[in-house]
Every structure is written in C-alpha cells, then in structure tokens.
Design a protein around this motif. Structure first.
Motif, PDB file in Angstrom:
ATOM      1  N   GLY A 125       0.821  -1.205   0.000  1.00  0.00           N
ATOM      2  CA  GLY A 125       0.000   0.000   0.000  1.00  0.00           C
ATOM      3  C   GLY A 125       0.846   1.242   0.000  1.00  0.00           C
ATOM      4  N   LYS A 126       0.408   2.217   0.795  1.00  0.00           N
ATOM      5  CA  LYS A 126       1.017   3.537   0.746  1.00  0.00           C
ATOM      6  C   LYS A 126       1.954   3.804   1.908  1.00  0.00           C
ATOM      7  N   ALA A 178      -1.556  16.070   9.561  1.00  0.00           N
ATOM      8  CA  ALA A 178      -0.742  14.956  10.054  1.00  0.00           C
ATOM      9  C   ALA A 178      -1.624  13.801  10.514  1.00  0.00           C
ATOM     10  N   ALA A 179      -2.719  14.123  11.199  1.00  0.00           N
ATOM     11  CA  ALA A 179      -3.629  13.078  11.672  1.00  0.00           C
ATOM     12  C   ALA A 179      -4.235  12.309  10.492  1.00  0.00           C
ATOM     13  N   ARG A 180      -4.641  13.042   9.467  1.00  0.00           N
ATOM     14  CA  ARG A 180      -5.205  12.389   8.279  1.00  0.00           C
ATOM     15  C   ARG A 180      -4.170  11.486   7.610  1.00  0.00           C
ATOM     16  N   LEU A 181      -2.933  11.919   7.603  1.00  0.00           N
ATOM     17  CA  LEU A 181      -1.876  11.137   6.962  1.00  0.00           C
ATOM     18  C   LEU A 181      -1.611   9.848   7.736  1.00  0.00           C
ATOM     19  N   ARG A 188      -6.319   1.265   8.722  1.00  0.00           N
ATOM     20  CA  ARG A 188      -7.724   1.678   8.835  1.00  0.00           C
ATOM     21  C   ARG A 188      -8.162   2.573   7.678  1.00  0.00           C
ATOM     22  N   ASN A 189      -7.316   2.732   6.665  1.00  0.00           N
ATOM     23  CA  ASN A 189      -7.593   3.742   5.647  1.00  0.00           C
ATOM     24  C   ASN A 189      -8.814   3.453   4.780  1.00  0.00           C
ATOM     25  N   THR A 236     -10.722   6.177  12.321  1.00  0.00           N
ATOM     26  CA  THR A 236      -9.981   7.059  13.227  1.00  0.00           C
ATOM     27  C   THR A 236     -10.858   8.239  13.620  1.00  0.00           C
ATOM     28  N   LEU A 237     -10.845   8.573  14.914  1.00  0.00           N
ATOM     29  CA  LEU A 237     -11.531   9.764  15.411  1.00  0.00           C
ATOM     30  C   LEU A 237     -10.469  10.776  15.822  1.00  0.00           C
TER      31      LEU A 237
END
Length: 459
Positions: A125-126, A178-181, A188-189, A236-237
């Motif tokens: 993946g990434k 950063a959290a989104r990354l 969990r993406n 993710t929250l």
C-alpha cells in the motif's frame, strides 16, 4: 496464496487453545509458545504476520518480547494480552512498540477486529509515502528541513501502530493534516476518518454529539442520532483542540477509551466501538493538567505517543518550496498561470514571524495572487508590513528588540494582533475571535495568558 501465520505466546493452555481456534477459523495458521524461550526459538526459524503475546510469562515480561520483535522483526505487529482494566500496562506495551492490546477475558469480536487490522499492515500500500521528501511526492507534508524529515519518519511509524497519538503544535502547523496522513497510511484507511473540533461544540451538546442519543432522550430528540464515535467505527476519530473539553466530558471520554464502549444519551445498553483516537491541541496539555483543568489520567491515555508539528519559524528553509507549492495550487484552482514571486517578496516571507504558520502563508499568497499585476507578485502585493520598520510602531511584523528572546518577541506580536482585533470589533471578543479564525475559548485563553482584559460581550 498461503495463509498468514500468527505466533501465540501464553503460558495458559486454555487461552492458547481459544486463540488458536479463533485464528484458525479466520484462515490463519498458528504456532504456539508457552514462554519467552519458545517464542524466541519460533521467531528464529520462520516469519510471522502477527504475534499475540501475554504480558506475564514464566521466564520474563511480554514487553521484552515486544521490544525484541520491534527491533529484530519490525514488519511483525505484536498485540499484547493484558489483565482487565490494567491500562497502565497496556500503555507501557504501546510505548514499547506494540501494535495494540486486548484485555482478559478476551472478547472475541474485539480480537477479530484487531487481527484483521493487523494483517492489513502486510498488504502492499502507501506505507512508504512520506518516508523521504520529494517535491513531486504524494505526501502533503512539504519541506526538506530536518524537522519535517523527522515528522514524516515518525508518521510512517505511527501509521503501523494503533497507539493513541497526541499532536502538538501552534495553530496553522498542519496538525489535522498529520492526523489524516497517519490514518491514510495505516490499516484503517478503508474506514472513516472523522474530525471534530472540541472547542467548537457547546458543552451542553458535546455528549450527544460524541456518543449520539436515542429518540425521546430529551426535548427535541425526535429521532435517533449516531454519535461521532460510532460514525468513526473501524476508522480514526480525530479530537482537535482536546484541551477545550470540559472536565465532566473528560471523565466520560476516559471511560470510553478504557472500555471501548459508548452509551448514547438515553440508551440502556452500550455499543462496542473499534476506533483509533488521535488528539491535538495548540495548548500545553501538561500545563493544563497542573492547573487542574485537564485530568491527568486522561492525559496519559491520550498522550501515549506525542507528535510535535514544528512552526514555520523553526524551519524557514522550507518557506521557498512551500511558497512555490502553494502558489501552484492556488493558480490551479483559478485555472491561471503560476505567478512569479519577486526576490524582495520572497525575502520578506523568509523573515516574517508567521504567528499563523502555514495557514497564514497560504492566506497571504491567496491575497497576493488576487492583487498582483502581470503575473508578478511584489512586496506590496503581500500586504505585509515592512519588516525593517522601527520597533516603536508596535505592530505585528515589527523587528525584534535588542536582547529580546524569541518567546517574548512572539508574545509581543501576538498581543498586538489580539489588541488590534479587539479594537476593530469594539472590544467584542466573540467577533474578534471569529475575525482571527480561532475559537472564542482559545481567544479568551490567549487574552488571559497575555494579561489582556477585553470588554464583556453583549448578551
């Protein structure tokens, strides 16, 4: 394709058998070990896609095994099996490099979720994105500075863990980015990333927003409402400005983190949740704990691993590259050619203190793009005060006084900005906060910190 293989390390035969049966039903091959010695022998002879290890073993501590696997087999996620309610031990394991933990007696649905998430780490993946800075990279965190290299490297590691992360840094440094990354690079993406600004929700609505409510729970509850925790289930929250949580809500959040269950307002039963929590704040959370405005036990649950986002002042060498990247994005949005930035304008940007960080830089460039003539951005187009003006002007962008340290210099600039906003709004703090793009609570906190007394807002 061969089945994945898991190593199960536990000295209780009944637990080993339960874990074996559960994993085998998920088409996962298993190897068992009753102590550290047997586990080390197994690790020396084959590769594993997952390890489940008890915390207490006859010949040592399970955390020692976590550290060894983390160093010698970094591609193998380790989940710890801990005693029920022993969050301190679980936090130690996460800090040592454990992927996640599950408490005894083992809840099989929780275990299955954990295993599925862990095995996704093995999928191509990434995960390698952002390991290195490349201007044509897909990584949204730009900058060739050592500070940003460190941030990207840590994010890549955090993406492989389920440990709670607390992101610190000034406003505008990219904490949500950063959290989104971390979410996008992790297992969990495929599930939701839900962001909530804790400072923007009225206190009386916070519980129903986070946990949801049942129809008829209170006046106006005409239908069931799904809370943000349930919306983020499997994903993710992100709790932004978590320092703004009232103490009453902090108690309830702590219980949700420990029990992995939420109870909607008006409900009689709890709902299981599978959520990774990432929190952030521009405030000093440790100081808030000392001031008894934030619970110490919640602080330790959220701040298992800290990620600090550097301010733009800490990485001025990144300003030219960031400026070019932002100008390209702005030009693309307007379907216009990328403007040229005059050397004097770039020099001014590199010497600007940027109390608003990257967000402020973007706003300055957006304005300059709209005002520039002939595709050339000049110093005047930036709308910034001349940085060479006398300190006696008392305005943001002023020069540093002789012998003045950085903290005092920045505090003086911040004070000027706050006072100017209050002056422009007739002393109305709510309007001033809105004008500066920050929450009222954050604005009031900054006023108090700097010893500024503003007028009370009209009721």
């Amino acid at each position: 394709m061969d089945n994945p293989t898991a190593l199960i390390v536990d000295d209780e035969p009944d637990i080993r058998e339960l874990l074996e049966l559960t994993l085998q039903r998920m088409d996962i091959d298993t190897v068992t070990a009753a102590d550290l010695g047997q586990a080390r022998n197994a690790l020396a002879t084959r590769n594993f896609q997952l390890c489940l290890a008890d915390m207490r073993l006859p010949d040592g501590d399970g955390i020692d095994l976590v550290r060894e696997i983390h160093e010698e087999h970094p591609g193998t996620p380790v989940a710890m099996i801990t005693a029920h309610g022993n969050m301190e031990t679980a936090i130690q394991a996460l800090k040592a490099g454990a992927f996640d933990f599950v408490s005894k007696p083992v809840d099989l649905s929780v275990l299955r979720n954990l295993v599925v998430t862990a095995l996704k780490l093995q999928e191509p993946g990434k995960q390698q994105i952002c390991e290195d800075d490349q201007e044509d990279s897909q990584c949204p965190l730009r900058g060739a500075s050592a500070a940003m290299d460190k941030v990207r490297s840590l994010i890549s590691k955090l993406a492989r863990s389920q440990a709670p992360v607390h992101i610190t840094g000034e406003s505008g440094t990219g904490k949500e980015l950063a959290a989104r990354l971390i979410h996008q690079l992790g297992p969990r993406n495929d599930n939701p990333f839900v962001a909530v600004n804790c400072g923007a929700i009225p206190h009386e609505l916070m519980e129903s927003e986070l946990f949801g409510y049942k129809k008829g729970a209170f006046t106006g509850a005409v239908a069931d409402k799904t809370g943000l925790f349930v919306e983020a289930n499997g994903g993710t929250l992100f709790l932004d400005e978590v320092a703004d949580l009232p103490l009453s809500m902090q108690v309830k959040l702590l219980r949700v983190i420990q029990e992995k269950m939420v109870r909607p307002v008006g409900a009689t039963e709890e709902l299981p949740i599978n959520v990774r929590i990432i929190s952030a704040t521009h405030q000093n959370l440790a100081q808030r704990v000392q001031e008894e405005a934030f619970r110490q036990d919640l602080y330790y649950r959220l701040n298992v691993i800290e990620l600090h986002m550097p301010s733009l002042r800490e990485r001025p060498e990144d300003i030219p590259g960031l400026t070019q990247h932002l100008l390209e994005n702005i030009a693309s949005n307007y379907q216009q050619p990328v403007p040229e930035l005059q050397p004097a304008a770039l020099d001014a940007l590199q010497h600007h203190p940027f109390p608003g960080n990257v967000r402020e830089l973007e706003n300055i460039l957006e304005r300059a793009f709209a005002l520039c003539d002939d595709g050339i951005i000049t110093l005047d187009d930036l709308g910034m005060l001349d940085l060479s003006v006398s300190p006696e002007t008392g305005k943001a962008g002023q020069a540093r006084l002789p012998g003045e340290n950085l903290e005092d210099y920045l505090a003086r600039i911040e004070k000027d900005i706050l006072l100017e906003a209050l002056e422009e709004t007739g002393g109305n703090k709510t309007s001033a906060a809105s004008r500066l793009g920050i929450s009222f609570r954050s604005f009031r906190y900054r006023l108090g910190k700097l010893g500024i007394a503003g007028k009370d807002d009209e009721k």
